[in-house]
Design a protein around this motif. Structure first.
Motif, PDB file in Angstrom:
ATOM      1  N   ILE A 464       0.717  -1.075  -0.059  1.00  0.00           N
ATOM      2  CA  ILE A 464      -0.035  -0.041   0.093  1.00  0.00           C
ATOM      3  C   ILE A 464       0.849   1.274  -0.013  1.00  0.00           C
ATOM      4  CG2 ILE A 464      -1.865   1.438   1.270  1.00  0.00           C
ATOM      5  CD1 ILE A 464      -2.734  -1.260   0.000  1.00  0.00           C
ATOM      6  N   ALA A 465       0.669   2.067  -1.085  1.00  0.00           N
ATOM      7  CA  ALA A 465       1.589   3.363  -1.196  1.00  0.00           C
ATOM      8  C   ALA A 465       1.346   4.438  -0.176  1.00  0.00           C
ATOM      9  CB  ALA A 465       1.536   3.724  -2.566  1.00  0.00           C
ATOM     10  N   ASN A 466      -0.106   4.343   0.260  1.00  0.00           N
ATOM     11  CA  ASN A 466      -0.351   5.509   1.113  1.00  0.00           C
ATOM     12  C   ASN A 466      -0.948   4.952   2.436  1.00  0.00           C
ATOM     13  OD1 ASN A 466      -1.422   7.772   2.299  1.00  0.00           O
ATOM     14  ND2 ASN A 466      -2.000   8.787   0.379  1.00  0.00           N
ATOM     15  N   TYR A 467      -0.248   4.613   3.468  1.00  0.00           N
ATOM     16  CA  TYR A 467      -0.771   4.022   4.486  1.00  0.00           C
ATOM     17  C   TYR A 467      -1.929   4.954   5.189  1.00  0.00           C
ATOM     18  CZ  TYR A 467      -0.865   2.230   9.441  1.00  0.00           C
ATOM     19  OH  TYR A 467      -1.247   1.672  10.526  1.00  0.00           O
ATOM     20  N   ASP A 468      -1.439   6.381   5.429  1.00  0.00           N
ATOM     21  CA  ASP A 468      -2.377   7.131   6.212  1.00  0.00           C
ATOM     22  C   ASP A 468      -3.715   7.193   5.634  1.00  0.00           C
ATOM     23  OD1 ASP A 468      -0.484   7.785   8.064  1.00  0.00           O
ATOM     24  OD2 ASP A 468       0.405   9.429   6.879  1.00  0.00           O
ATOM     25  N   ALA A 469      -3.744   7.036   4.309  1.00  0.00           N
ATOM     26  CA  ALA A 469      -5.077   7.183   3.673  1.00  0.00           C
ATOM     27  C   ALA A 469      -5.733   5.817   3.644  1.00  0.00           C
ATOM     28  CB  ALA A 469      -4.827   7.314   2.265  1.00  0.00           C
ATOM     29  N   ALA A 470      -4.838   4.620   3.503  1.00  0.00           N
ATOM     30  CA  ALA A 470      -5.499   3.315   3.794  1.00  0.00           C
ATOM     31  C   ALA A 470      -6.490   3.252   5.140  1.00  0.00           C
ATOM     32  CB  ALA A 470      -4.652   2.320   3.771  1.00  0.00           C
ATOM     33  N   VAL A 471      -5.743   3.632   6.151  1.00  0.00           N
ATOM     34  CA  VAL A 471      -6.430   3.421   7.542  1.00  0.00           C
ATOM     35  C   VAL A 471      -7.582   4.104   7.673  1.00  0.00           C
ATOM     36  CG1 VAL A 471      -4.269   2.703   8.392  1.00  0.00           C
ATOM     37  CG2 VAL A 471      -4.990   5.189   8.671  1.00  0.00           C
ATOM     38  N   ARG A 472      -7.898   5.187   6.730  1.00  0.00           N
ATOM     39  CA  ARG A 472      -9.216   5.853   6.816  1.00  0.00           C
ATOM     40  C   ARG A 472     -10.571   5.023   6.212  1.00  0.00           C
ATOM     41  NH1 ARG A 472      -6.517  10.573   4.157  1.00  0.00           N
ATOM     42  NH2 ARG A 472      -5.727  11.866   5.925  1.00  0.00           N
ATOM     43  N   TYR A 473     -10.164   3.807   5.683  1.00  0.00           N
ATOM     44  CA  TYR A 473     -11.050   2.910   4.969  1.00  0.00           C
ATOM     45  C   TYR A 473     -11.313   1.817   5.942  1.00  0.00           C
ATOM     46  CZ  TYR A 473     -10.198   5.594   0.844  1.00  0.00           C
ATOM     47  OH  TYR A 473     -10.176   6.709  -0.161  1.00  0.00           O
ATOM     48  N   VAL A 474     -10.311   1.200   6.510  1.00  0.00           N
ATOM     49  CA  VAL A 474     -10.613   0.021   7.305  1.00  0.00           C
ATOM     50  C   VAL A 474      -9.284   0.085   8.383  1.00  0.00           C
ATOM     51  CG1 VAL A 474      -9.308  -1.661   5.942  1.00  0.00           C
ATOM     52  CG2 VAL A 474     -11.092  -2.453   7.272  1.00  0.00           C
ATOM     53  N   SER A 475      -9.566  -0.619   9.489  1.00  0.00           N
ATOM     54  CA  SER A 475      -8.317  -0.650  10.441  1.00  0.00           C
ATOM     55  C   SER A 475      -7.416  -1.744  10.078  1.00  0.00           C
ATOM     56  CB  SER A 475      -9.046  -0.964  11.832  1.00  0.00           C
ATOM     57  OG  SER A 475      -9.773  -2.411  11.928  1.00  0.00           O
ATOM     58  N   THR A 476      -6.258  -1.539  10.515  1.00  0.00           N
ATOM     59  CA  THR A 476      -5.029  -2.539  10.255  1.00  0.00           C
ATOM     60  C   THR A 476      -5.135  -3.732  11.041  1.00  0.00           C
ATOM     61  OG1 THR A 476      -3.741  -1.257  11.615  1.00  0.00           O
ATOM     62  CG2 THR A 476      -3.720  -0.476   9.299  1.00  0.00           C
ATOM     63  N   ILE A 477      -4.425  -4.604  10.559  1.00  0.00           N
ATOM     64  CA  ILE A 477      -3.955  -5.909  11.400  1.00  0.00           C
ATOM     65  C   ILE A 477      -2.540  -5.745  11.767  1.00  0.00           C
ATOM     66  CG2 ILE A 477      -3.363  -7.142   9.142  1.00  0.00           C
ATOM     67  CD1 ILE A 477      -4.510  -9.694  10.664  1.00  0.00           C
ATOM     68  N   ASP A 478      -2.106  -6.284  13.019  1.00  0.00           N
ATOM     69  CA  ASP A 478      -0.961  -6.349  13.493  1.00  0.00           C
ATOM     70  C   ASP A 478      -0.129  -7.454  12.666  1.00  0.00           C
ATOM     71  OD1 ASP A 478       1.213  -5.833  15.711  1.00  0.00           O
ATOM     72  OD2 ASP A 478       0.712  -7.958  15.770  1.00  0.00           O
ATOM     73  N   PRO A 479       1.045  -7.271  12.298  1.00  0.00           N
ATOM     74  CA  PRO A 479       1.825  -8.474  11.577  1.00  0.00           C
ATOM     75  C   PRO A 479       2.086  -9.536  12.180  1.00  0.00           C
ATOM     76  CG  PRO A 479       2.748  -5.823  11.196  1.00  0.00           C
ATOM     77  CD  PRO A 479       1.806  -5.903  12.154  1.00  0.00           C
ATOM     78  N   ALA A 480       2.098  -9.537  13.280  1.00  0.00           N
ATOM     79  CA  ALA A 480       2.323 -10.793  14.137  1.00  0.00           C
ATOM     80  C   ALA A 480       1.142 -11.566  14.207  1.00  0.00           C
ATOM     81  CB  ALA A 480       2.824 -10.481  15.734  1.00  0.00           C
ATOM     82  N   GLU A 481       0.009 -10.966  14.227  1.00  0.00           N
ATOM     83  CA  GLU A 481      -1.238 -11.600  14.252  1.00  0.00           C
ATOM     84  C   GLU A 481      -1.719 -12.027  12.658  1.00  0.00           C
ATOM     85  OE1 GLU A 481      -6.250 -11.033  14.937  1.00  0.00           O
ATOM     86  OE2 GLU A 481      -5.005  -9.261  14.948  1.00  0.00           O
TER      87      GLU A 481
END
Length: 783
Positions: A464-481
C-alpha cells in the motif's frame, strides 16, 4: 449521533463511553484492531421495489454477437471488437466484458476487454464525477460464474468475471454518485439476459446479485471460527512465495522458516545487482539520493530518477531482509522471477524442488485515479495477479510430481477487491477480486487445493503506497497476528475464500452503505445500519460539500412515532427531527475526513405543523450543506416535509476537539429541581416512550424508540429534548426555537433536567452532559 463525541469516533472506547453509530476514524498512531474471520455465502434475496429512471446506456462486450443482441434488447449503444461508439453521452454502462468467451488458462482475451472497459469509463469519468444526483449514472458488470458469484462447487464458465466485479465495487470510491452492481448469471441467453438487466437497472439494493435457475441470490458475510490444522509442515517442505522478498510476503516467509524450519523460496522481478548502493548505510544512501535528485534538470529526468530510486529502495529492503534471515540461520532464498512470464516461472520450477506450498503474493499498487491511468497501466496491475496465478498454476499442473507434492495453493487477496479499495485502487481491486474466482475455478476444474485470503492493510507493512489514507477505510492488522492467522489457514488445507476484517473506517460515501447490508455477525453491522436509518434514500451528494436524502416516517410504525401529536395528529417528535438532521450532517465532512467533534447546534427552529405524519407515511427530505467558517466546520441543515414546508432548520458546528463540560455543573435552586414541564397547547405527548414531563427523565434506549433489527442510537437524549420543549408552556403559534444545544460526551443519556440561565442543563450521574439554551415558542413564521 453521540453528542459531543467524534463524528467518526475512535474504536475501542471504554465501557460507558459514548459510542456513535456513525462513521469511524482511527486515532493517529493507533490503527491496529482485532480482525474477524468471515466467509461469504450466497442466499436467496428478493428484488426490491423498482424505481424507474430513464437512462441512455452503452453495452460493452468481447463477444460482439452477444453484446449486440443485449444492446438491441435494451435499446443501448454498442462497444465491441470492431465497433467503437461515436457518441459518449451515456448515463450508464452495461459491461459484458468476456462473458460469452470460453475461458482458457492461457487465454489473454481479458486484456483487450479490460482496456476497452477502461477507455469507455474514462470517456464518461469527468461527467460522472461531476454528477451530484444519485439516481442517474450507473455501471453494471455482468459475469458468468454460475449465478452464485462463483461460490459453489460446479463449473465456472468465466472466472475472470472477478476482474470486473472488483472494478465495479471500487468505482464509487472515485465516482461517489455512480450506482454499481455486479450481475452474475447461469445462462447467457441474450433475451433472458436483457430481461434481467432491465429489472436490475431499476433496483439498486446490493452490490452483487446472482441468478441461478431463476432464483435471485445475494452474498452474505458470516463469521467463521479459526480452522483446525489438517496439514503438517516441517523442514522437508519447500514453500514458494511469489513477490515474497518484501512486505507481508517476507513476514510469512520468516514465520514459516522460524516455526517449521521450511525451505522458503521468495521471488522478485529482478536479479539482485552487485551495486554499492544495495548495501550502503542508510545515511550515505540518503545523501546519494539527494544528489541524484538535485542533478535532474528536467521534469522528465526527475520522474525517471524518482522511479529508479523507488526501485532501488525496494531492492535495498530485499537485501536487508535476506541478510537478516541469513544471520538468523533461516532457510530463505531469493530467486529472480517475474511471475507474469510463463517462461520464467517454468525455469524457476525447474531449479527448485517441487513446492508443497505455493503462495501467490506478488502485486503492484499505483494509487492514481482511473482517469489518470492509461489502459495499459490498468491491465499491467491486474496482470500481476491474474497472469501470475495462471503461470504458477500451469507450472504446477505441468508435472504429476508437482501436483502430487502440492499441499495448498494460497492466493493473497485483499479487502480492496472484496469490498472496494480506496481512491486510486480500481485496478488493484480488480486484480485482487479475480483471485478468489480463479481459485474456485482451479479447485472445481482440477481439484487443486486453492484458497484465497482477503487481507486488510497490515500495520506499516505491504505494497500500500499511502498508509495514512488506507487506514481511513479500514483498521489495520498487527503483522504478528497476520502471520499467525496466515499459517493457521495454510495448515487448515481449506479451499475457498476467507476474509479478515476489523473495523470499517470513515472514508465511505453514502451510496456505499448498501454494500454492507448482509454483513451478518460483524460488530460494525449495527453501526452501519444505524447510519442508513436516517439517511434513507440519497438523492444528491457532493463530497465535502452537501448531501440531500429523504426518509419516510409512518405514524405508529415505531414507538417514538406513536408518542407525539400536533393538533391531535401523529407527528415526528422534535428529538427525532434533530437526530435526523445531525445524522445527515455527519456525512458532510471537510476534505480528508479529519477527526471531528460536534460542538454545538445553533439556531434550531422547528415548525410543528410540518411534523405531522400521514397514515401511509410522510417523506422528509434533509439537505445538509457544509463550509469552513471562522468558528470551524459548519453544516447548515434543513428538513422539508412532503408538502414543501420546512419542518426544521439548524446549524451544526464541529471542532477538532470536544467541548469541555463545566465541572461541577451549576447548582439550581432546590425549589425548581422537580418542577414539572407544562406542555399543552397544540403539542401533546402520550408519555409512553419520551417521558411524562417530569424533569427526572426516564432511561430511553434505541430499542424503546425503534422496532428495527438495528435501531439507531440517538446522540442527544430524546426525553431531554422533549421535556425542554414541553417546558416552554402551551405552544399556540407554529414555531419552536432553541438558541443553542451543546452536547458533551454522554449526552445520549440524561438523568435529569435542571433549569439554569433561561435554559436547561442535562445531568448524568451528577455530571453535566447537555445544555439546552433559550427554548421559546414565538408566533413568527419559520424562515
Amino acid at each position: 449521533m453521540t453528542a459531543g463525541t467524534p463524528v467518526r469516533p475512535q474504536a475501542g472506547v471504554t465501557a460507558g463511553a459514548p459510542v456513535r453509530p456513525h462513521l469511524v476514524s482511527f486515532e493517529t498512531g493507533s490503527f491496529v484492531r482485532p480482525v474477524r474471520r468471515m466467509v461469504w455465502e450466497p442466499v436467496p434475496h428478493p428484488l426490491p421495489q423498482p424505481s424507474l429512471v430513464e437512462r441512455r446506456l452503452l453495452v460493452i462486450g468481447s463477444d460482439a454477437e452477444l453484446a449486440g443482441k443485449v444492446a438491441s434488447g435494451l435499446g443501448a449503444d454498442l462497444c465491441a471488437p470492431g465497433h467503437e461508439p461515436e457518441r459518449d453521452d451515456w448515463d450508464g454502462i452495461v459491461d459484458l466484458n468476456v462473458t460469452g468467451i470460453p475461458y482458457r488458462l492461457d487465454g489473454v482475451e481479458w486484456q483487450d476487454a479490460l482496456a476497452r472497459t477502461t477507455r469507455m469509463v474514462q470517456r464518461r469519468y469527468g461527467s460522472w464525477r461531476a454528477e451530484s444526483r444519485a439516481d442517474r449514472c450507473c455501471y453494471v458488470a455482468v459475469t458468468a460464474m454460475g449465478g452464485l458469484m462463483g461460490y459453489h462447487d460446479g463449473p465456472i464458465d468465466s472466472p475472470l468475471g472477478g476482474i470486473w466485479a472488483g472494478f465495479a465495487k471500487c468505482l464509487p470510491r472515485e465516482l461517489p454518485n455512480l450506482a454499481v452492481k455486479v450481475l452474475d448469471v447461469d445462462s447467457t441467453d441474450p433475451d433472458g439476459l436483457a430481461g434481467l438487466l432491465a429489472a436490475e437497472l431499476s433496483a439498486w439494493d446490493l452490490f452483487e446479485i446472482g441468478y441461478r435457475r431463476g432464483v435471485r441470490h445475494a452474498l452474505t458475510a458470516l463469521p467463521s471460527p479459526e480452522p483446525p490444522p489438517r496439514l503438517d509442515l516441517d523442514s522437508g517442505d519447500v514453500v514458494l512465495i511469489s513477490g515474497g522478498a518484501r512486505g507481508v510476503g517476507f513476514a510469512l516467509a520468516r514465520g514459516l522458516a522460524e516455526r517449521f524450519g521450511c525451505r522458503v523460496v521468495v521471488t522478485g522481478r529482478d536479479e539482485l545487482p552487485a551495486a554499492d548502493w544495495l548495501s550502503m548505510p542508510d545515511d550515505r544512501y540518503a545523501a546519494l539520493r539527494r544528489a541524484r535528485i538535485a542533478a535532474a534538470r528536467t521534469a522528465d529526468e526527475l520522474r525517471k530518477v524518482r522511479a529508479t530510486l523507488k526501485r532501488e529502495s525496494e531492492l535495498r529492503q530485499v537485501g536487508v531482509n535476506l541478510a537478516a534471515a541469513e544471520r538468523d540461520g533461516l532457510r530463505i532464498a531469493y530467486e529472480p522471477c517475474d511471475c507474469v512470464r510463463q517462461d520464467q516461472v517454468d525455469a524457476l520450477f525447474a531449479r527448485i524442488p517441487a513446492p508443497s506450498v505455493v503462495v501467490h503474493n506478488a502485486g503492484i499498487d499505483l494509487p492514481t485515479r482511473l482517469d489518470r491511468k492509461t489502459p495499459e497501466e490498468v491491465v499491467r496491475t491486474v496482470e500481476v495477479k491474474v497472469s501470475g496465478f495462471t503461470s504458477l498454476t500451469r507450472a504446477v499442473l505441468a508435472a504429476p510430481e508437482r501436483r502430487a507434492a502440492l499441499k495448498v495453493f494460497c492466493n493473497v487477496g485483499s479487502l480492496a477487491g472484496r469490498m472496494g479499495g480506496m481512491i486510486g485502487q480500481i485496478d488493484y481491486a480488480a486484480g485482487n477480486e479475480a483471485l478468489p474466482r480463479l481459485g474456485f475455478w482451479a479447485r472445481n476444474t482440477y481439484g487443486l487445493p486453492t484458497q484465497t485470503l482477503c487481507w486488510p492493510t497490515w500495520e506499516r507493512l505491504g505494497v500500500i503506497a499511502n498508509y495514512d489514507a488506507a487506514v481511513r477505510y479500514v483498521s489495520t492488522i498487527d503483522p504478528a497476528e497476520g502471520v499467525r492467522r496466515w499459517i493457521d489457514e495454510l495448515r487448515s488445507g481449506g479451499t475457498g475464500e476467507v476474509m479478515f476484517i476489523g473495523q470499517v473506517g470513515g472514508a465511505l460515501v453514502p451510496t456505499q452503505l448498501r454494500g454492507f447490508w448482509l454483513f451478518t455477525g460483524h460488530p460494525d453491522l449495527p453501526r452501519l445500519h444505524g447510519l442508513a436509518h436516517f439517511l434513507g434514500s440519497v438523492e444528491a451528494f457532493e463530497p465535502f460539500r452537501s448531501l440531500r436524502s429523504s426518509v419516510v416516517h409512518t405514524a405508529g410504525a415505531h414507538p417514538c412515532l406513536a408518542d407525539f401529536t400536533v393538533d391531535g395528529r401523529p407527528a415526528l417528535p422534535v428529538s427525532v427531527l434533530v437526530e435526523q438532521a445531525c445524522s445527515v450532517a455527519d456525512w458532510v465532512v471537510p476534505p480528508g475526513w479529519p477527526l471531528q467533534h460536534l460542538a454545538s447546534l445553533r439556531d434550531v427552529a422547528v415548525r410543528p405543523s410540518a411534523l405531522t405524519l400521514a397514515e401511509k407515511g410522510s417523506r422528509f427530505t434533509t439537505l445538509a450543506v457544509g463550509e469552513t467558517t471562522e468558528e470551524g466546520w459548519s453544516v447548515r441543515v434543513s428538513v422539508t416535509a412532503e408538502n414543501g414546508a420546512v419542518a426544521g432548520s439548524m446549524r451544526l458546528l464541529y471542532q477538532p476537539s470536544p467541548p469541555a463540560p463545566p465541572v461541577p455543573p451549576p447548582a439550581p435552586p432546590p425549589a425548581l429541581t422537580r418542577e414539572t414541564a407544562s406542555g399543552g397547547g397544540r403539542l401533546d405527548w402520550s408519555g409512553l416512550v419520551l417521558g411524562t414531563g417530569d424533569l427526572r427523565l426516564p432511561t430511553v434506549t434505541a430499542a424503546d424508540l425503534w422496532t428495527t433489527p438495528f435501531p439507531p442510537v440517538h446522540g442527544i437524549a430524546p426525553a431531554a429534548l422533549e421535556a425542554a420543549v414541553r417546558a416552554t408552556g402551551p405552544v399556540t403559534g407554529d414555531l419552536v426555537t432553541i438558541a443553542r444545544i451543546v452536547p458533551w460526551p454522554g449526552a445520549q443519556h440524561v438523568d435529569e433536567l435542571l433549569p439554569a440561565d433561561g435554559g436547561w442543563i442535562g445531568v448524568r450521574a451528577g455530571r453535566q452532559v447537555l445544555s439546552i439554551e433559550n427554548v421559546a415558542a414565538p408566533s413568527d413564521a419559520l424562515a
